[in-house]
Design a protein around this motif. Sequence first.
Motif, PDB file in Angstrom:
ATOM      1  N   TRP A 124       0.830  -1.210   0.000  1.00 43.03           N
ATOM      2  CA  TRP A 124       0.000   0.000   0.000  1.00 43.03           C
ATOM      3  C   TRP A 124       0.863   1.258   0.000  1.00 43.03           C
ATOM      4  O   TRP A 124       0.606   2.212  -0.726  1.00 43.03           O
ATOM      5  N   VAL A 125       1.943   1.242   0.823  1.00 41.38           N
ATOM      6  CA  VAL A 125       2.839   2.403   0.889  1.00 41.38           C
ATOM      7  C   VAL A 125       3.507   2.632  -0.452  1.00 41.38           C
ATOM      8  O   VAL A 125       3.601   3.770  -0.941  1.00 41.38           O
ATOM      9  N   VAL A 126       3.997   1.553  -1.080  1.00 38.62           N
ATOM     10  CA  VAL A 126       4.644   1.680  -2.388  1.00 38.62           C
ATOM     11  C   VAL A 126       3.660   2.235  -3.411  1.00 38.62           C
ATOM     12  O   VAL A 126       3.994   3.114  -4.219  1.00 38.62           O
ATOM     13  N   GLY A 127       2.404   1.733  -3.359  1.00 35.63           N
ATOM     14  CA  GLY A 127       1.398   2.232  -4.294  1.00 35.63           C
ATOM     15  C   GLY A 127       1.090   3.707  -4.077  1.00 35.63           C
ATOM     16  O   GLY A 127       0.964   4.484  -5.042  1.00 35.63           O
ATOM     17  N   GLU A 128       0.984   4.118  -2.793  1.00 38.54           N
ATOM     18  CA  GLU A 128       0.702   5.515  -2.485  1.00 38.54           C
ATOM     19  C   GLU A 128       1.856   6.424  -2.910  1.00 38.54           C
ATOM     20  O   GLU A 128       1.640   7.508  -3.459  1.00 38.54           O
ATOM     21  N   VAL A 129       3.086   5.971  -2.636  1.00 38.39           N
ATOM     22  CA  VAL A 129       4.251   6.769  -3.041  1.00 38.39           C
ATOM     23  C   VAL A 129       4.302   6.889  -4.562  1.00 38.39           C
ATOM     24  O   VAL A 129       4.560   7.971  -5.123  1.00 38.39           O
ATOM     25  N   GLY A 130       4.049   5.787  -5.256  1.00 32.54           N
ATOM     26  CA  GLY A 130       4.038   5.837  -6.716  1.00 32.54           C
ATOM     27  C   GLY A 130       2.961   6.767  -7.244  1.00 32.54           C
ATOM     28  O   GLY A 130       3.180   7.507  -8.220  1.00 32.54           O
ATOM     29  N   ARG A 131       1.767   6.734  -6.597  1.00 32.38           N
ATOM     30  CA  ARG A 131       0.691   7.618  -7.032  1.00 32.38           C
ATOM     31  C   ARG A 131       1.049   9.084  -6.825  1.00 32.38           C
ATOM     32  O   ARG A 131       0.799   9.934  -7.687  1.00 32.38           O
ATOM     33  N   VAL A 132       1.677   9.388  -5.668  1.00 37.73           N
ATOM     34  CA  VAL A 132       2.085  10.775  -5.396  1.00 37.73           C
ATOM     35  C   VAL A 132       3.112  11.245  -6.423  1.00 37.73           C
ATOM     36  O   VAL A 132       3.045  12.376  -6.938  1.00 37.73           O
ATOM     37  N   ILE A 133       4.076  10.358  -6.735  1.00 35.70           N
ATOM     38  CA  ILE A 133       5.109  10.718  -7.715  1.00 35.70           C
ATOM     39  C   ILE A 133       4.483  10.946  -9.091  1.00 35.70           C
ATOM     40  O   ILE A 133       4.833  11.895  -9.812  1.00 35.70           O
ATOM     41  N   GLU A 134       3.547  10.060  -9.465  1.00 34.10           N
ATOM     42  CA  GLU A 134       2.889  10.195 -10.769  1.00 34.10           C
ATOM     43  C   GLU A 134       2.064  11.479 -10.832  1.00 34.10           C
ATOM     44  O   GLU A 134       2.077  12.189 -11.846  1.00 34.10           O
ATOM     45  N   ASP A 135       1.339  11.805  -9.739  1.00 35.49           N
ATOM     46  CA  ASP A 135       0.555  13.041  -9.717  1.00 35.49           C
ATOM     47  C   ASP A 135       1.468  14.257  -9.836  1.00 35.49           C
ATOM     48  O   ASP A 135       1.150  15.233 -10.536  1.00 35.49           O
ATOM     49  N   ALA A 136       2.617  14.209  -9.152  1.00 31.10           N
ATOM     50  CA  ALA A 136       3.555  15.326  -9.219  1.00 31.10           C
ATOM     51  C   ALA A 136       4.119  15.472 -10.639  1.00 31.10           C
ATOM     52  O   ALA A 136       4.312  16.591 -11.144  1.00 31.10           O
ATOM     53  N   ARG A 137       4.387  14.338 -11.295  1.00 33.59           N
ATOM     54  CA  ARG A 137       4.915  14.391 -12.662  1.00 33.59           C
ATOM     55  C   ARG A 137       3.891  14.994 -13.622  1.00 33.59           C
ATOM     56  O   ARG A 137       4.209  15.835 -14.454  1.00 33.59           O
ATOM     57  N   VAL A 138       2.640  14.537 -13.495  1.00 33.74           N
ATOM     58  CA  VAL A 138       1.583  15.064 -14.368  1.00 33.74           C
ATOM     59  C   VAL A 138       1.386  16.551 -14.135  1.00 33.74           C
ATOM     60  O   VAL A 138       1.237  17.348 -15.088  1.00 33.74           O
ATOM     61  N   GLU A 139       1.396  16.958 -12.861  1.00 35.84           N
ATOM     62  CA  GLU A 139       1.227  18.375 -12.547  1.00 35.84           C
ATOM     63  C   GLU A 139       2.372  19.211 -13.103  1.00 35.84           C
ATOM     64  O   GLU A 139       2.169  20.313 -13.629  1.00 35.84           O
ATOM     65  N   ARG A 140       3.579  18.659 -13.024  1.00 35.86           N
ATOM     66  CA  ARG A 140       4.748  19.366 -13.551  1.00 35.86           C
ATOM     67  C   ARG A 140       4.639  19.520 -15.069  1.00 35.86           C
ATOM     68  O   ARG A 140       4.963  20.588 -15.630  1.00 35.86           O
TER      69      ARG A 140
END
Length: 256
Positions: free
Chosen positions: A228-244
């Motif tokens: 779950w932690v790995v999935g959440e971290v990956g989701r946060v990173i992906e959201d940050a990439r899309v926002e960037r």
Amino acid sequence: MHPITLSLLGILLLPLLTIPVHANVEKTIFLGPPATTIPSEAPDLDDLGLERLTPQNGVVRTQVNASFPSAEAPDGTESWFFLENLTPGQRYEVRICWLATQPTSFTLTTHPLPTTLEDQTFLTSLSKFSASRLSSPDTNFQTNALNRNTNAGPSPDPAPTTSSVLFLRVRAAADYFSKDEALMRDVPPVAVDVILDPFLWNAFPRSLVPTAAWVVVVAVLAGVVARWVVGEVGRVIEDARVEREREMEGEGKKEK
């Protein structure tokens, strides 16, 4: 913070909030001896007042006397227990547990019935211990002694006339130094738990099965939490990439 996140965080922090209890443990491991005939004539085992342990009733909470090592007793004061209804060839473990607030050095050894009754040194020690127990006014020394007399009423562990049995000798030596002269002169009795623990398939102590099951549950839970932690971290990173990427596209349009 999300409720699920709070719950998982609480589970992870729970071990840090528990209060540790410090205790010492000494043990000996042995195999159940071949069955032997228990003599009914003197010295009668019922008259010795020994506390007995069996695989069915394998825990005794009592007190044992201790003393500082001496030339006559280099390992301290001796106490005796009786192990019965064992299975020949079965692996067993006897543990003695005591509080760390009573520093004591314990030595545990097991002795077959014929050897104990034929060895004059063992028999003398056993007789002295029995006499001290039977003469003690403290009823706590008598509450755990089981009677093998079948006429005395039903017993949860009726002892047969032929059984795999052993004597357990416990030697307790005081292991501390104090400025209190009275404490150095008279060593107080040590509160102990004596535990007889059979091995499952001669490989794993039976009492550790709940602990092993708990370890498996914790390991599975840790794996779920980690995923779950790995999935959440990956989701946060992906959201940050899309926002960037969106910000960069917006800046490019402004420049045009």
